[in-house]
Write a protein that holds these residues in place. Sequence first.
Motif, mmCIF file in Angstrom:
data_model
loop_
_atom_site.group_PDB
_atom_site.id
_atom_site.type_symbol
_atom_site.label_atom_id
_atom_site.label_comp_id
_atom_site.label_asym_id
_atom_site.label_seq_id
_atom_site.Cartn_x
_atom_site.Cartn_y
_atom_site.Cartn_z
ATOM 1 N N SER A 214 0.940 -1.317 0.133
ATOM 2 C CA SER A 214 -0.090 0.015 0.216
ATOM 3 C C SER A 214 0.741 1.276 -0.021
ATOM 4 O O SER A 214 2.078 1.143 0.245
ATOM 5 C CB SER A 214 -0.937 -0.005 1.167
ATOM 6 N N TRP A 215 0.151 2.325 -0.169
ATOM 7 C CA TRP A 215 1.021 3.588 -0.222
ATOM 8 C C TRP A 215 1.568 3.885 1.315
ATOM 9 O O TRP A 215 2.736 4.494 1.469
ATOM 10 C CB TRP A 215 0.159 4.858 -0.665
ATOM 11 N N SER A 216 0.852 3.443 2.273
ATOM 12 C CA SER A 216 1.406 3.586 3.557
ATOM 13 C C SER A 216 0.438 2.790 4.492
ATOM 14 O O SER A 216 -0.225 1.946 3.931
ATOM 15 C CB SER A 216 1.136 5.021 4.143
ATOM 16 N N TYR A 217 0.821 2.691 5.801
ATOM 17 C CA TYR A 217 0.147 1.849 6.755
ATOM 18 C C TYR A 217 -0.325 2.561 7.829
ATOM 19 O O TYR A 217 -0.198 3.819 8.223
ATOM 20 C CB TYR A 217 0.966 0.591 7.019
ATOM 21 N N PRO B 265 5.680 3.217 4.472
ATOM 22 C CA PRO B 265 5.623 2.081 3.560
ATOM 23 C C PRO B 265 6.960 1.339 3.170
ATOM 24 O O PRO B 265 6.822 0.181 2.868
ATOM 25 C CB PRO B 265 5.114 2.632 2.238
ATOM 26 N N LEU C 222 9.937 8.475 5.391
ATOM 27 C CA LEU C 222 9.234 7.363 4.675
ATOM 28 C C LEU C 222 9.478 5.974 5.115
ATOM 29 O O LEU C 222 8.663 5.119 4.931
ATOM 30 C CB LEU C 222 9.523 7.285 2.927
ATOM 31 N N THR D 141 5.125 11.766 -0.683
ATOM 32 C CA THR D 141 3.734 12.031 -1.296
ATOM 33 C C THR D 141 3.076 10.698 -0.740
ATOM 34 O O THR D 141 1.734 10.736 -0.550
ATOM 35 C CB THR D 141 3.861 11.921 -2.881
ATOM 36 N N PRO D 142 3.555 9.387 -0.605
ATOM 37 C CA PRO D 142 2.721 8.152 -0.409
ATOM 38 C C PRO D 142 2.348 8.378 1.049
ATOM 39 O O PRO D 142 0.934 7.758 1.343
ATOM 40 C CB PRO D 142 3.913 7.176 -0.241
ATOM 41 N N VAL E 75 -0.798 11.098 0.551
ATOM 42 C CA VAL E 75 -1.929 10.409 -0.259
ATOM 43 C C VAL E 75 -2.560 9.326 0.540
ATOM 44 O O VAL E 75 -4.039 9.479 0.829
ATOM 45 C CB VAL E 75 -1.333 9.511 -1.508
ATOM 46 N N TRP E 76 -2.109 8.483 1.202
ATOM 47 C CA TRP E 76 -2.539 7.509 2.128
ATOM 48 C C TRP E 76 -3.357 8.015 3.344
ATOM 49 O O TRP E 76 -4.639 7.839 3.342
ATOM 50 C CB TRP E 76 -1.752 6.536 2.452
ATOM 51 N N HIS F 120 -6.721 9.743 2.755
ATOM 52 C CA HIS F 120 -7.915 9.059 2.385
ATOM 53 C C HIS F 120 -8.250 8.133 3.609
ATOM 54 O O HIS F 120 -9.231 7.522 3.589
ATOM 55 C CB HIS F 120 -7.522 8.099 1.091
#
Length: 568
Positions: free
Chosen positions: A65-68, A73, A197, A240-241, A244-245, A248
């Motif tokens: 996934s983009w992140s957790y 990530p 990150l 960015t990840p 974004v994650w 949302h």
Amino acid sequence: MTSRGPSPVLFNPSDRLTMGGINWHWNRPLMGVLLGGLLWRGWVAWNLPTGFDEVYYYLYSRHLSWSYFDHPPMVALTTGLGWWLTGVITPFTLRLGALLLHGISLVLLYRTAAHLYNRRTGFLAVAIASLVPLFWIGFGVLTSPDNALILFWSLVLYGAALEFFPHHEAIRTGGGLSYQPSWRLAGLGMGIGLAALSKYHGFILGFGLLGFCLTRRRTQKILISPWMGLAVGLGLAVLTPLWVWNSHHDWISFRFHLFMRFEGGEPRPYRILDALVTGLVGVAYLWPSLGFPLWWVTGRAIWRQFLAMLQPPLSAVEQYGRDRDALILWLSLPIALGFTLLGGKQQIYPAWPAPGLWGLTLLLAHSVSAWRPIPLRRWLVGSGVAITVVCTLALLHLSLGILQKPGDYSLLGGFVPVEQDGSTTLLNVEQLRHRLKEDPAVMAAIQQSDFVFTDEFYLSGYVDMAVYPLIDGQGPVGDHRPVTCFSQDPRGFAFWFNPDDWVGQNAVYITLKSLHPELAQVTAEYQDFFETLVPLGEIDLTRGGVTTDTVLLYQAQTMVQAYPYPYG
């Protein structure tokens, strides 16, 4: 003690490697430490049972996934690297990324020390970092977010040394200490972004570097440099990840680390004694013969910074030494001392201050580089022997149970009753996989089910590692039997699966007897979610020929309502 200069045994000018136009000044003892450390860590990684966090990060690599929920990530990539390449899921393959990245981090640590100090200090920095258990276990054996964090942390430290300081030889031969912002600032921005990150500690690294620049007159010009603007832009772009994650998912990851993990329970007053105990525990993880000197040298460096404020350095050499130590302190002390002091308010994990302690190793290495060869060798070898003996005994206990009572491999009949031995909570994944495979009824039930669930997020990791190689491509759901967790502490599972999708489907429920002192309550929480929930079987897990826990399995037919997660 006074220095006798670099030892010709340790540093042979003819031992050099040119790569990319850079003379790396390799020497045989340094290569021996790096290779010996890799072999030792590889042996430990092969034999050490998988930890709770490691199996959870394995699940990250299964749910890209983009992140957790609780981490950025990067750990999914470093954990998945080994088993993606080999196609084999074992504790060792999960740790291949850690083994590789830690070696690179040690090389960067050496290069930083050699640039700021000299090659002797670089060698000693690598030797010390290779001995400290907190470093080689936490960064170089166990798969964790710290694997990539330390890599990029070391890269930023090295890049900052190159950006803000000429080579130490240039200063010694009369060169000036002027500074002009360069393209390296853009690289530092990306490095800090990649560190963040990997783990949110990377943000602290960024603030530390900014603090150094703002408190040095010659580096304040970065504020008006276009390279600084590019550095900030690239750093934010790399992140960015995360944006974004989280955008949302109601910014849950930031809320968890800043607020949610500290909620619950009675407010606790700050206790100086608890902070002191946290510091002493940290010294134990560093190893006392290394930890106490590290903090002593750090305290002395802080004192010298204070004195330099009262009496500014007069020569370029003095200014270089002051600013060099300031860079290390600014990048290391906020996280090393900050989390240690936080221990006065709440419990902290040993890995939290560890990145800062990694940087402070440079100060210790430079300090002991002035020792005479014989005391220095005794200190390093004595510490290494003691650490090796203790860690070997600990590893043999974790894998064979040499200290448990009773046990086939127990020394002197054992010392710790099995039921009181907390190390038995680390499950042997390969044994669990073998025991599941040996039970035809259990295997048939799992293959015919739509999904498997447990009641602990980390247990789902162990089960997934055990089950995936057994039923890959079989059964009604295709390539992989989904393994999830129904718990009020579901972590990432609240985002990886939609509980509504399980309604009307059949499952196998797997848990451990040790998690349920009252066996009558094993299924109580889930009875209302299935039409039927009946026992399927039991599987004993053993160590040293003695049962350490029992896996309980239940067949759950037709889920009638979705399990409610507290977030997601």
